[in-house]
Structures are given as structure tokens and as C-alpha cells.
Design a protein around this motif. Sequence first.
Motif, PDB file in Angstrom:
ATOM      1  N   ILE A   1       0.753  -1.352  -0.126  1.00 57.58           N
ATOM      2  CA  ILE A   1      -0.051  -0.104  -0.141  1.00 57.58           C
ATOM      3  C   ILE A   1       0.899   1.293   0.145  1.00 57.58           C
ATOM      4  O   ILE A   1       0.712   2.185  -0.721  1.00 57.58           O
ATOM      5  CB  ILE A   1      -0.853   0.111   1.208  1.00 57.58           C
ATOM      6  CG1 ILE A   1      -2.059  -1.083   0.978  1.00 57.58           C
ATOM      7  CG2 ILE A   1      -1.735   1.541   1.254  1.00 57.58           C
ATOM      8  CD1 ILE A   1      -2.832  -1.349   2.476  1.00 57.58           C
ATOM      9  N   LEU A   2       1.929   1.259   0.787  1.00 58.04           N
ATOM     10  CA  LEU A   2       2.875   2.318   1.104  1.00 58.04           C
ATOM     11  C   LEU A   2       3.398   2.666  -0.354  1.00 58.04           C
ATOM     12  O   LEU A   2       3.599   3.832  -0.782  1.00 58.04           O
ATOM     13  CB  LEU A   2       3.758   2.086   2.182  1.00 58.04           C
ATOM     14  CG  LEU A   2       4.827   3.364   2.254  1.00 58.04           C
ATOM     15  CD1 LEU A   2       4.145   4.388   2.621  1.00 58.04           C
ATOM     16  CD2 LEU A   2       5.655   3.003   3.244  1.00 58.04           C
ATOM     17  N   VAL A   3       3.941   1.600  -0.880  1.00 64.85           N
ATOM     18  CA  VAL A   3       4.721   1.689  -2.260  1.00 64.85           C
ATOM     19  C   VAL A   3       3.998   2.140  -3.296  1.00 64.85           C
ATOM     20  O   VAL A   3       4.170   3.271  -4.136  1.00 64.85           O
ATOM     21  CB  VAL A   3       5.442   0.564  -2.633  1.00 64.85           C
ATOM     22  CG1 VAL A   3       5.925   0.527  -4.123  1.00 64.85           C
ATOM     23  CG2 VAL A   3       6.510   0.220  -1.806  1.00 64.85           C
ATOM     24  N   SER A   4       2.611   1.689  -3.359  1.00 65.34           N
ATOM     25  CA  SER A   4       1.410   2.212  -4.348  1.00 65.34           C
ATOM     26  C   SER A   4       1.193   3.698  -4.264  1.00 65.34           C
ATOM     27  O   SER A   4       1.196   4.340  -5.145  1.00 65.34           O
ATOM     28  CB  SER A   4       0.331   1.281  -4.427  1.00 65.34           C
ATOM     29  OG  SER A   4      -0.314   1.434  -3.255  1.00 65.34           O
ATOM     30  N   GLU A   5       1.176   4.064  -2.971  1.00 68.35           N
ATOM     31  CA  GLU A   5       0.870   5.574  -2.615  1.00 68.35           C
ATOM     32  C   GLU A   5       2.206   6.341  -2.955  1.00 68.35           C
ATOM     33  O   GLU A   5       1.849   7.395  -3.665  1.00 68.35           O
ATOM     34  CB  GLU A   5       0.639   5.702  -1.099  1.00 68.35           C
ATOM     35  CG  GLU A   5      -0.880   5.003  -0.759  1.00 68.35           C
ATOM     36  CD  GLU A   5      -1.318   5.084   0.673  1.00 68.35           C
ATOM     37  OE1 GLU A   5      -2.408   4.781   1.240  1.00 68.35           O
ATOM     38  OE2 GLU A   5      -0.130   5.300   1.248  1.00 68.35           O
ATOM     39  N   ALA A   6       3.236   5.877  -3.009  1.00 68.31           N
ATOM     40  CA  ALA A   6       4.606   6.672  -3.145  1.00 68.31           C
ATOM     41  C   ALA A   6       4.580   6.853  -4.749  1.00 68.31           C
ATOM     42  O   ALA A   6       5.186   7.827  -5.076  1.00 68.31           O
ATOM     43  CB  ALA A   6       5.687   6.237  -2.448  1.00 68.31           C
ATOM     44  N   ILE A   7       4.300   6.024  -5.271  1.00 65.82           N
ATOM     45  CA  ILE A   7       4.438   5.858  -6.811  1.00 65.82           C
ATOM     46  C   ILE A   7       3.389   6.654  -7.426  1.00 65.82           C
ATOM     47  O   ILE A   7       3.856   7.283  -8.236  1.00 65.82           O
ATOM     48  CB  ILE A   7       4.411   4.477  -7.296  1.00 65.82           C
ATOM     49  CG1 ILE A   7       5.513   3.668  -6.916  1.00 65.82           C
ATOM     50  CG2 ILE A   7       4.318   4.503  -9.020  1.00 65.82           C
ATOM     51  CD1 ILE A   7       5.779   2.291  -7.327  1.00 65.82           C
ATOM     52  N   SER A   8       2.571   6.506  -6.882  1.00 64.06           N
ATOM     53  CA  SER A   8       1.193   7.535  -7.713  1.00 64.06           C
ATOM     54  C   SER A   8       1.170   8.938  -7.151  1.00 64.06           C
ATOM     55  O   SER A   8       0.531   9.689  -7.818  1.00 64.06           O
ATOM     56  CB  SER A   8      -0.114   6.876  -7.107  1.00 64.06           C
ATOM     57  OG  SER A   8      -0.601   7.279  -5.728  1.00 64.06           O
ATOM     58  N   SER A   9       2.288   9.102  -6.164  1.00 59.94           N
ATOM     59  CA  SER A   9       2.419  10.617  -5.657  1.00 59.94           C
ATOM     60  C   SER A   9       3.412  11.256  -6.559  1.00 59.94           C
ATOM     61  O   SER A   9       4.217  10.811  -6.908  1.00 59.94           O
ATOM     62  CB  SER A   9       2.732  10.806  -4.149  1.00 59.94           C
ATOM     63  OG  SER A   9       3.217  12.086  -4.010  1.00 59.94           O
ATOM     64  N   GLN A  10       3.299  12.571  -6.740  1.00 56.54           N
ATOM     65  CA  GLN A  10       3.995  13.367  -7.666  1.00 56.54           C
ATOM     66  C   GLN A  10       4.827  14.395  -6.978  1.00 56.54           C
ATOM     67  O   GLN A  10       5.893  15.199  -7.580  1.00 56.54           O
ATOM     68  CB  GLN A  10       3.378  14.057  -8.894  1.00 56.54           C
ATOM     69  CG  GLN A  10       2.612  13.117  -9.649  1.00 56.54           C
ATOM     70  CD  GLN A  10       3.556  12.168 -10.499  1.00 56.54           C
ATOM     71  OE1 GLN A  10       4.623  12.567 -10.967  1.00 56.54           O
ATOM     72  NE2 GLN A  10       2.940  10.977 -10.917  1.00 56.54           N
ATOM     73  N   ASN A  11       4.653  14.478  -5.504  1.00 55.27           N
ATOM     74  CA  ASN A  11       5.253  15.283  -4.540  1.00 55.27           C
ATOM     75  C   ASN A  11       6.454  14.631  -3.947  1.00 55.27           C
ATOM     76  O   ASN A  11       6.476  13.635  -3.575  1.00 55.27           O
ATOM     77  CB  ASN A  11       4.067  15.729  -3.634  1.00 55.27           C
ATOM     78  CG  ASN A  11       4.805  16.648  -2.719  1.00 55.27           C
ATOM     79  OD1 ASN A  11       5.990  17.094  -2.589  1.00 55.27           O
ATOM     80  ND2 ASN A  11       3.686  17.387  -2.071  1.00 55.27           N
ATOM     81  N   ASP A  12       7.816  15.292  -3.976  1.00 55.30           N
ATOM     82  CA  ASP A  12       8.716  14.704  -3.454  1.00 55.30           C
ATOM     83  C   ASP A  12       8.875  14.714  -2.222  1.00 55.30           C
ATOM     84  O   ASP A  12       9.579  13.966  -1.597  1.00 55.30           O
ATOM     85  CB  ASP A  12      10.191  15.979  -3.938  1.00 55.30           C
ATOM     86  CG  ASP A  12      10.195  15.798  -5.486  1.00 55.30           C
ATOM     87  OD1 ASP A  12      10.011  14.531  -6.121  1.00 55.30           O
ATOM     88  OD2 ASP A  12      10.913  16.579  -5.873  1.00 55.30           O
ATOM     89  N   GLY A  13       8.020  15.802  -1.491  1.00 56.04           N
ATOM     90  CA  GLY A  13       8.211  15.673   0.231  1.00 56.04           C
ATOM     91  C   GLY A  13       7.390  14.276   0.520  1.00 56.04           C
ATOM     92  O   GLY A  13       7.942  13.450   1.310  1.00 56.04           O
TER      93      GLY A  13
END
Length: 193
Positions: free
Chosen positions: A118-130
Motif C-alpha cells: 500500500i505504501l509503495v503504491s501510494e508513493a509511486i502515484s504521488s508526484q510530490n517529492d516531500g
Amino acid sequence: MNYQFSTSAFAMPLTLLLIVVSVMLNFIGISAFLVYFLFIKFFFPIAISMRIHRLQEQGLALTLTEESQWITYIHGLPAIEKRAALKNPCFFSSERTRQFFYRSFLAKLCLQIACVVILVSEAISSQNDGILIISLLVLTGLGYGCVKTAVALYQIWQGEMRCEPLETQTGTLWFQSFLPLNDGHTPALSKLL
């Protein structure tokens, strides 16, 4: 006699802080940490306790409890309360003990891996570096939990789990398990939960 002046969430400041952080992370789009707390720290221990209770009702397990008395203050008035904490459960054979803890640790590891996914999928879909940086920090925490569970699972698989016999007053023989720790052994249930 033990005394409690606040709710149990405030009794453990680190846990409360991590819950607050997980809720705040949920607001910025990282829900994996909150899912981890809900499933691994809340629902999983309840499910394990319910499973042990059902096995005890069927006569397949023996639960050892440690009772303590508490004075809890409710709206400033003292109320005496008895609490029974579940200790290491005992099973009718060492193989059944090994089997129960192997399956339980495997289920916990699967839940932890699901949180990492879940965390990896949320990180991949995010475009924000923060959010990516925060996701990496959360990933280290979740990864640490996965490694601890995987090590315990490996210890069980390799036969490093120690099963000690326990004879009751009626003469029946039960087995409880301990996993190796740095310089000794720890009850398998405390490492599981």
C-alpha cells in the motif's frame, strides 16, 4: 495495587505519538501507516486472542493469565478493577505449538507486506517529492517490523523455538513456546503481539 489516572492510550506516550503521526500522514495521502496500526497493532492481537480463546474452549489450548488489581479514576472517583493479562498459551503437543505460532507469524508477515505494498503504491502515484521522502521514512519503519517478523518466522522454521513442558495440577501435560532473544528466551506470544 496499580493506579491509572488516564486512558490507556495516554499511558504509552510513544504509541499515542505514533497514532497521531499516522493520522496526520493519512491527511497528506499516506494511509499505509494508519492501516498498519489498525491491522497489526489493533485487529491482529484481538484476532489472536480470540483464536486462543476458541482453542481453549475446545480443550486444545491452555491459557495462562496474570491477574492484577487496578484503581482507575473515572471522573475523579476511584473504581477498583481486576485485569487478566494473557501470557504464553500452552498447547497439547510441541508440534501443535509450533504450528500455531508458525501460522500466526506468517499471517502477521502477510499483513505487514500488504501495508508495504500500500505504501509503495501510494508513493509511486504521488508526484510530490516531500511525500516520497516521508514514504521512505515510513518504509524503513514498516520494513523493520517485517524483518523482525521474518526473523521470528525463520527461527520457528529452523527449529530454534524452544517448547517447554508444563504439567497442570490435574496431571495433564501442555507445551509452551519461547523464541531466542539476545541472551535468553522470550515468550513467543509477546514477540507475536
